[in-house]
Motif scaffolding. Structure first.
Motif, PDB file in Angstrom:
ATOM      1  N   VAL A   1       0.828  -1.209   0.000  1.00  0.00           N
ATOM      2  CA  VAL A   1       0.000   0.000   0.000  1.00  0.00           C
ATOM      3  C   VAL A   1       0.860   1.257   0.000  1.00  0.00           C
ATOM      4  CG1 VAL A   1      -1.657   1.325   1.367  1.00  0.00           C
ATOM      5  CG2 VAL A   1      -1.969  -1.143   1.076  1.00  0.00           C
ATOM      6  N   THR A   2       1.956   1.212   0.744  1.00  0.00           N
ATOM      7  CA  THR A   2       2.815   2.381   0.906  1.00  0.00           C
ATOM      8  C   THR A   2       3.686   2.645  -0.314  1.00  0.00           C
ATOM      9  OG1 THR A   2       2.888   2.029   3.299  1.00  0.00           O
ATOM     10  CG2 THR A   2       4.624   3.420   2.347  1.00  0.00           C
ATOM     11  N   ASN A   3       4.130   1.594  -0.992  1.00  0.00           N
ATOM     12  CA  ASN A   3       5.171   1.750  -2.001  1.00  0.00           C
ATOM     13  C   ASN A   3       4.757   1.485  -3.449  1.00  0.00           C
ATOM     14  OD1 ASN A   3       7.554   2.363  -0.279  1.00  0.00           O
ATOM     15  ND2 ASN A   3       7.065   0.369   0.604  1.00  0.00           N
ATOM     16  N   PHE A   4       3.567   0.914  -3.664  1.00  0.00           N
ATOM     17  CA  PHE A   4       3.208   0.578  -5.052  1.00  0.00           C
ATOM     18  C   PHE A   4       3.227   1.797  -5.962  1.00  0.00           C
ATOM     19  CE2 PHE A   4       0.265   0.092  -8.582  1.00  0.00           C
ATOM     20  CZ  PHE A   4       0.699  -1.098  -9.146  1.00  0.00           C
ATOM     21  N   HIS A   5       2.715   2.925  -5.477  1.00  0.00           N
ATOM     22  CA  HIS A   5       2.581   4.112  -6.331  1.00  0.00           C
ATOM     23  C   HIS A   5       3.917   4.580  -6.905  1.00  0.00           C
ATOM     24  CE1 HIS A   5       4.265   7.157  -3.554  1.00  0.00           C
ATOM     25  NE2 HIS A   5       3.829   6.339  -2.612  1.00  0.00           N
ATOM     26  N   ALA A   6       5.014   4.250  -6.212  1.00  0.00           N
ATOM     27  CA  ALA A   6       6.329   4.668  -6.690  1.00  0.00           C
ATOM     28  C   ALA A   6       6.761   3.901  -7.929  1.00  0.00           C
ATOM     29  CB  ALA A   6       7.369   4.478  -5.588  1.00  0.00           C
ATOM     30  N   HIS A   7       5.975   2.899  -8.325  1.00  0.00           N
ATOM     31  CA  HIS A   7       6.331   2.073  -9.482  1.00  0.00           C
ATOM     32  C   HIS A   7       5.302   2.179 -10.602  1.00  0.00           C
ATOM     33  CE1 HIS A   7       8.250   0.402  -5.878  1.00  0.00           C
ATOM     34  NE2 HIS A   7       9.252   0.128  -6.675  1.00  0.00           N
ATOM     35  N   CYS A   8       4.418   3.175 -10.509  1.00  0.00           N
ATOM     36  CA  CYS A   8       3.367   3.320 -11.519  1.00  0.00           C
ATOM     37  C   CYS A   8       3.950   3.710 -12.876  1.00  0.00           C
ATOM     38  CB  CYS A   8       2.348   4.368 -11.076  1.00  0.00           C
ATOM     39  SG  CYS A   8       1.262   3.786  -9.755  1.00  0.00           S
TER      40      CYS A   8
ATOM     41  N   ASP B   1      -3.411   7.810  -4.896  1.00  0.00           N
ATOM     42  CA  ASP B   1      -1.946   7.889  -4.900  1.00  0.00           C
ATOM     43  C   ASP B   1      -1.382   7.477  -6.255  1.00  0.00           C
ATOM     44  OD1 ASP B   1      -1.831   8.789  -2.290  1.00  0.00           O
ATOM     45  OD2 ASP B   1      -1.388   6.824  -1.429  1.00  0.00           O
ATOM     46  N   ASN B   2      -2.000   6.477  -6.879  1.00  0.00           N
ATOM     47  CA  ASN B   2      -1.534   6.038  -8.201  1.00  0.00           C
ATOM     48  C   ASN B   2      -1.817   7.094  -9.266  1.00  0.00           C
ATOM     49  OD1 ASN B   2      -0.748   3.652  -6.973  1.00  0.00           O
ATOM     50  ND2 ASN B   2      -2.584   2.527  -7.597  1.00  0.00           N
ATOM     51  N   ILE B   3      -2.967   7.730  -9.170  1.00  0.00           N
ATOM     52  CA  ILE B   3      -3.294   8.813 -10.109  1.00  0.00           C
ATOM     53  C   ILE B   3      -2.314   9.967  -9.948  1.00  0.00           C
ATOM     54  CG2 ILE B   3      -5.035  10.574 -10.647  1.00  0.00           C
ATOM     55  CD1 ILE B   3      -7.151   8.411  -9.852  1.00  0.00           C
ATOM     56  N   LEU B   4      -2.005  10.315  -8.709  1.00  0.00           N
ATOM     57  CA  LEU B   4      -1.037  11.381  -8.443  1.00  0.00           C
ATOM     58  C   LEU B   4       0.343  11.001  -8.968  1.00  0.00           C
ATOM     59  CD1 LEU B   4      -2.128  12.296  -4.800  1.00  0.00           C
ATOM     60  CD2 LEU B   4      -2.357  13.762  -6.823  1.00  0.00           C
ATOM     61  N   ALA B   5       0.712   9.742  -8.811  1.00  0.00           N
ATOM     62  CA  ALA B   5       2.022   9.290  -9.276  1.00  0.00           C
ATOM     63  C   ALA B   5       2.148   9.401 -10.788  1.00  0.00           C
ATOM     64  CB  ALA B   5       2.262   7.844  -8.836  1.00  0.00           C
ATOM     65  N   LEU B   6       1.049   9.233 -11.495  1.00  0.00           N
ATOM     66  CA  LEU B   6       1.067   9.374 -12.951  1.00  0.00           C
ATOM     67  C   LEU B   6       1.108  10.842 -13.387  1.00  0.00           C
ATOM     68  CD1 LEU B   6      -1.586   6.677 -13.980  1.00  0.00           C
ATOM     69  CD2 LEU B   6       0.901   6.500 -14.210  1.00  0.00           C
ATOM     70  N   GLY B   7       0.841  11.753 -12.454  1.00  0.00           N
ATOM     71  CA  GLY B   7       0.873  13.177 -12.771  1.00  0.00           C
ATOM     72  C   GLY B   7      -0.303  13.649 -13.607  1.00  0.00           C
ATOM     73  N   ILE B   8      -1.474  13.021 -13.439  1.00  0.00           N
ATOM     74  CA  ILE B   8      -2.601  13.325 -14.317  1.00  0.00           C
ATOM     75  C   ILE B   8      -3.827  13.880 -13.582  1.00  0.00           C
ATOM     76  CG2 ILE B   8      -1.898  11.652 -16.066  1.00  0.00           C
ATOM     77  CD1 ILE B   8      -3.997   9.718 -14.893  1.00  0.00           C
ATOM     78  N   LYS B   9      -3.775  14.009 -12.267  1.00  0.00           N
ATOM     79  CA  LYS B   9      -4.970  14.372 -11.508  1.00  0.00           C
ATOM     80  C   LYS B   9      -5.619  15.663 -12.009  1.00  0.00           C
ATOM     81  CE  LYS B   9      -6.599  15.417  -6.809  1.00  0.00           C
ATOM     82  NZ  LYS B   9      -7.037  16.801  -7.073  1.00  0.00           N
ATOM     83  N   ASP B  10      -4.817  16.667 -12.327  1.00  0.00           N
ATOM     84  CA  ASP B  10      -5.361  17.982 -12.673  1.00  0.00           C
ATOM     85  C   ASP B  10      -6.035  18.016 -14.042  1.00  0.00           C
ATOM     86  OD1 ASP B  10      -4.517  18.934 -10.252  1.00  0.00           O
ATOM     87  OD2 ASP B  10      -2.705  19.887 -11.028  1.00  0.00           O
ATOM     88  N   TYR B  11      -5.903  16.962 -14.822  1.00  0.00           N
ATOM     89  CA  TYR B  11      -6.592  16.919 -16.110  1.00  0.00           C
ATOM     90  C   TYR B  11      -8.076  16.578 -15.941  1.00  0.00           C
ATOM     91  CZ  TYR B  11      -2.148  17.048 -18.654  1.00  0.00           C
ATOM     92  OH  TYR B  11      -0.933  17.429 -19.167  1.00  0.00           O
ATOM     93  N   PHE B  12      -8.460  16.044 -14.788  1.00  0.00           N
ATOM     94  CA  PHE B  12      -9.800  15.490 -14.620  1.00  0.00           C
ATOM     95  C   PHE B  12     -10.667  16.378 -13.740  1.00  0.00           C
ATOM     96  CE2 PHE B  12      -6.990  11.995 -15.656  1.00  0.00           C
ATOM     97  CZ  PHE B  12      -7.698  11.379 -16.676  1.00  0.00           C
ATOM     98  N   GLU B  13     -11.872  16.637 -14.226  1.00  0.00           N
ATOM     99  CA  GLU B  13     -12.834  17.401 -13.433  1.00  0.00           C
ATOM    100  C   GLU B  13     -13.406  16.551 -12.303  1.00  0.00           C
ATOM    101  OE1 GLU B  13     -15.832  19.644 -15.510  1.00  0.00           O
ATOM    102  OE2 GLU B  13     -14.605  19.730 -17.338  1.00  0.00           O
ATOM    103  N   GLU B  14     -13.594  15.266 -12.559  1.00  0.00           N
ATOM    104  CA  GLU B  14     -14.188  14.378 -11.555  1.00  0.00           C
ATOM    105  C   GLU B  14     -13.442  13.048 -11.529  1.00  0.00           C
ATOM    106  OE1 GLU B  14     -16.405  15.207  -9.423  1.00  0.00           O
ATOM    107  OE2 GLU B  14     -17.032  17.118 -10.286  1.00  0.00           O
ATOM    108  N   ILE B  15     -13.151  12.562 -10.319  1.00  0.00           N
ATOM    109  CA  ILE B  15     -12.513  11.260 -10.123  1.00  0.00           C
ATOM    110  C   ILE B  15     -13.360  10.486  -9.124  1.00  0.00           C
ATOM    111  CG2 ILE B  15     -10.488  10.042  -9.246  1.00  0.00           C
ATOM    112  CD1 ILE B  15      -8.799  12.435 -10.179  1.00  0.00           C
ATOM    113  N   LEU B  16     -13.943   9.381  -9.564  1.00  0.00           N
ATOM    114  CA  LEU B  16     -14.781   8.555  -8.708  1.00  0.00           C
ATOM    115  C   LEU B  16     -14.069   7.233  -8.440  1.00  0.00           C
ATOM    116  CD1 LEU B  16     -16.756  10.475 -10.452  1.00  0.00           C
ATOM    117  CD2 LEU B  16     -18.550   8.955  -9.613  1.00  0.00           C
TER     118      LEU B  16
END
Length: 237
Positions: free
Chosen positions: A84-91, A124-139
């Motif tokens: 849980v803690t480290n997966f996002h670092a490998h996205c 955390d995975n979305i943040l790791a990809l650097g794409i969060k700000d492209y989306f108006e809504e994340i469900l």
């Protein structure tokens, strides 16, 4: 008229297979004190089998691995917390992810995500990809209290984006949870091809994310032609 494109995450935007392989490789090396008696390729192969493309949560995966490989000096809770803690670092994203999102944004297409999974983990995975700000809504199902293929989570996304089902396209890799579920409420659906599944009913299919803009353009053209044809028939009456 198509006004919004909504995406699945794992297997669609996130190359989960490669990301998982990268995480397993690093975890095996980092926790060598507990795992070095297991050949890395054998550990990875069995992890991936038990994971079932992410449809089995890792508590069960690690419990089974500990039993099968007789892992000592740690427990499944510790291994799960490490995941849980480290997966996002490998996205790892699929190729052309950012250019595709920028292309759609430039066309004033509203963007959203619907993904099954644990809330903070998926964010955390979305943040790791650097794409969060492209989306108006994340469900994320873990936070929404409902998961795909339930139509309610799709309807929530449409309401938040202020579009109707016939104004939206859904892009995903799973034939039932993504394609059939989106079509069931009136959305068009694009299948991100996955070699482990077959999908014959999608409105379009892609190998590369950059193909999405072309398909959305085709949907708009088809809709315009249908409207013109309908007007001609009406005028003849």
């Amino acid at each position: 008229m198509i006004k919004a494109v909504i995406f699945d995450l794992d297997g669609t935007l996130l190359d989960r297979d490669r990301s998982l392989e990268a995480f397993i490789d690093e975890q095996h090396s980092r926790l060598a004190d507990h795992l070095q008696h297991i050949p890395k390729d054998q550990f990875a192969k069995r992890f991936i089998e038990l994971d079932a493309k992410g449809y089995v949560w890792k508590d069960r995966v690690y419990q089974q691995l500990i039993e099968e490989f007789e892992i000592k000096g740690t427990d499944w809770e510790t291994l799960l917390e490490d995941y849980v803690t480290n997966f996002h670092a490998h996205c790892i994203p699929f190729p052309n992810l950012i250019s595709m999102l920028e292309n759609l944004a430039e066309k004033s297409i509203r963007l959203g995500i619907i993904t099954n999974g644990r809330g903070q983990f998926q964010l955390d995975n979305i943040l790791a990809l650097g794409i969060k700000d492209y989306f108006e809504e994340i469900l994320i199902s873990g936070w929404e209290g409902v998961s795909k293929p339930d139509p309610a989570i799709f309807q929530k996304a449409l309401a938040r984006l202020d579009v109707s089902s016939d104004e939206a396209v859904y892009v995903g890799d799973h034939p039932q949870n993504d394609i059939q579920a989106a079509q069931a409420i009136g959305m068009k659906a694009i299948w991100k091809k996955d070699p482990d599944w077959n999908c014959m009913d999608a409105d379009g299919e892609i190998d590369d994310l950059n193909e999405i803009g072309r398909l959305v353009g085709q949907f708009k053209t088809q809709e315009l032609k249908a409207q013109l044809q309908s007007k001609k028939l009406y005028d003849k009456k």
